[in-house]
Design an enzyme around this catalytic site. Sequence first.
Site, PDB file in Angstrom:
ATOM      1  CD  GLU A 284     -59.436 -14.672  28.900  1.00 20.66           C
ATOM      2  OE1 GLU A 284     -58.501 -13.897  28.681  1.00 20.66           O
ATOM      3  OE2 GLU A 284     -60.016 -15.305  27.994  1.00 20.66           O
ATOM      4  CG  ASP A 286     -54.661 -10.940  34.321  1.00 19.70           C
ATOM      5  OD1 ASP A 286     -55.314  -9.991  33.845  1.00 19.70           O
ATOM      6  OD2 ASP A 286     -54.007 -11.731  33.611  1.00 19.70           O
TER       7      ASP A 286
HETATM    8  C1  XIL Z   1     -53.021 -15.443  26.034  1.00 30.49           C
HETATM    9  C2  XIL Z   1     -52.111 -16.435  26.753  1.00 30.49           C
HETATM   10  O1  XIL Z   1     -52.155 -16.155  28.136  1.00 30.49           O
HETATM   11  C3  XIL Z   1     -50.722 -16.349  26.219  1.00 30.49           C
HETATM   12  O2  XIL Z   1     -49.916 -17.383  26.779  1.00 30.49           O
HETATM   13  C4  XIL Z   1     -50.728 -16.482  24.697  1.00 30.49           C
HETATM   14  O3  XIL Z   1     -49.439 -16.267  24.203  1.00 30.49           O
HETATM   15  C5  XIL Z   1     -51.688 -15.497  24.069  1.00 30.49           C
HETATM   16  O4  XIL Z   1     -52.969 -15.645  24.644  1.00 30.49           O
HETATM   17  N1  XIL Z   1     -57.500 -13.008  25.995  1.00 30.49           N
HETATM   18  C6  XIL Z   1     -57.740 -14.341  25.826  1.00 30.49           C
HETATM   19  C7  XIL Z   1     -56.677 -15.317  26.114  1.00 30.49           C
HETATM   20  O5  XIL Z   1     -58.881 -14.723  25.514  1.00 30.49           O
HETATM   21  O6  XIL Z   1     -56.743 -16.449  25.285  1.00 30.49           O
HETATM   22  C8  XIL Z   1     -55.297 -14.692  26.026  1.00 30.49           C
HETATM   23  O7  XIL Z   1     -54.343 -15.651  26.458  1.00 30.49           O
HETATM   24  C9  XIL Z   1     -55.246 -13.435  26.845  1.00 30.49           C
HETATM   25  C10 XIL Z   1     -56.230 -12.422  26.341  1.00 30.49           C
END
Ligand code: XIL
Length: 386
Positions: A284, A286
């Site tokens: 994930e 960023d």
């Molecule tokens: C986040 C999404 O990006 C949002 O749109 C939603 O409102 C909440 O969840 N860790 C994770 C992801 O494993 O599922 C999360 O995603 C961000 C943090």
Amino acid sequence: MKPHVDLKTRSAAIAPFRRWQLNLFVFPALCIAALLTAAACPAQSLRQAASQIGLLVGTAVNPRLFSNPDYAGTLAREFNMVEPENVMKWAATEPAEDRFSFGPGDEVVAFAEAHDMKVRGHNLLWGVYNPAWLKQGHFTPKQLRRIMKHHIQTEVSHYRSKVFAWDVVNEAIDAKGGMKHSIWYDQPGIGLSGKGTAYVARAFRWAHAADPKALLFYNDYDAEGINAKSDAIYAMVKDFKRRGVPIDGVGLQMHLFKLHQLPSGVAANIERLAKLGLRVHITEMDVALPINAEGEADAASLAEQANIYHQMAAICARHPACAAFQTWGFTDKYSWIPGSTKGKEGAGLIFNAAYQRKPAYTAVLDAFTAEAKADPAIKEQRLAAR
Ligand code: XIL
């Protein structure tokens, strides 16, 4: 259904396609010339560069945006893997008890099939993002256990042979390395409260039974490098491997919010997980930046961001056990960061809000390309490990 777009937007949307199509003709000629001189073919996209080193390069997606040509075009051109940002989570897939809703997730699968991409599933079990009926249902541990088993079985079976890897359990461990309180663990839990990672193991066993071929991951944040949390995750997965709990890998989320506080020991963490026979996915990534009222970051922080993306992409590219490198979205137009920082931070991804490549994009591309040159054997090693 055809999306409605006015002519101006439409030609702007088509322009990058035209350039890209042109590249399709120019590229083979360059590539054949390069092959004749035994040089590597220059990569034209992230997915091309990643496939030269056997790596999956992915992004979180929202299927509601597939009808936007800029969104869909960039996605198909640049990535060979997708993961639904929200639509495979519990609140989306079982909004009422035993009433399953897989439509949006199926759209992600269809998009991936149409563009030769893999689908990562996210996620089967989490302490948050759960529907009200589940959170407020006052279930007994025995009832919760049945609900959890049924959900995992139903979702994994639905996506059998379509989703190649699942985040089975998300964010179960706290910063100090203890178990997080959650409805699954101890509030009230499924009858295994106080028994450490036992409920996590249960989830993996049920997921494996529903699709023995899917790769099963534990996924968490702030555990990329070596620290108390990643030590606890390491201890858990080592114990799972020893006891035959079916786990294939660990997802390192890589949400980086502090420009000058990079996780330390990421390569060493990947290495110790690899030694257990596990894969690692960066799931994930960023890199949040301070932004102005227009949502823009300054040039210096964009350069620093690129540097961070380069370091992390290079660490992943270099290690054969790091099989996937994924960002949490790809355009700054759609990113969870502004929403979760009250608009103070954003601009965390590799394309800007107008779908233009940022310095961070070039940094990731360079990291993949450099690895292809430095170690031509890495592709086979990674594919063998995967
Ligand atoms: C986040 C999404 O990006 C949002 O749109 C939603 O409102 C909440 O969840 N860790 C994770 C992801 O494993 O599922 C999360 O995603 C961000 C943090």
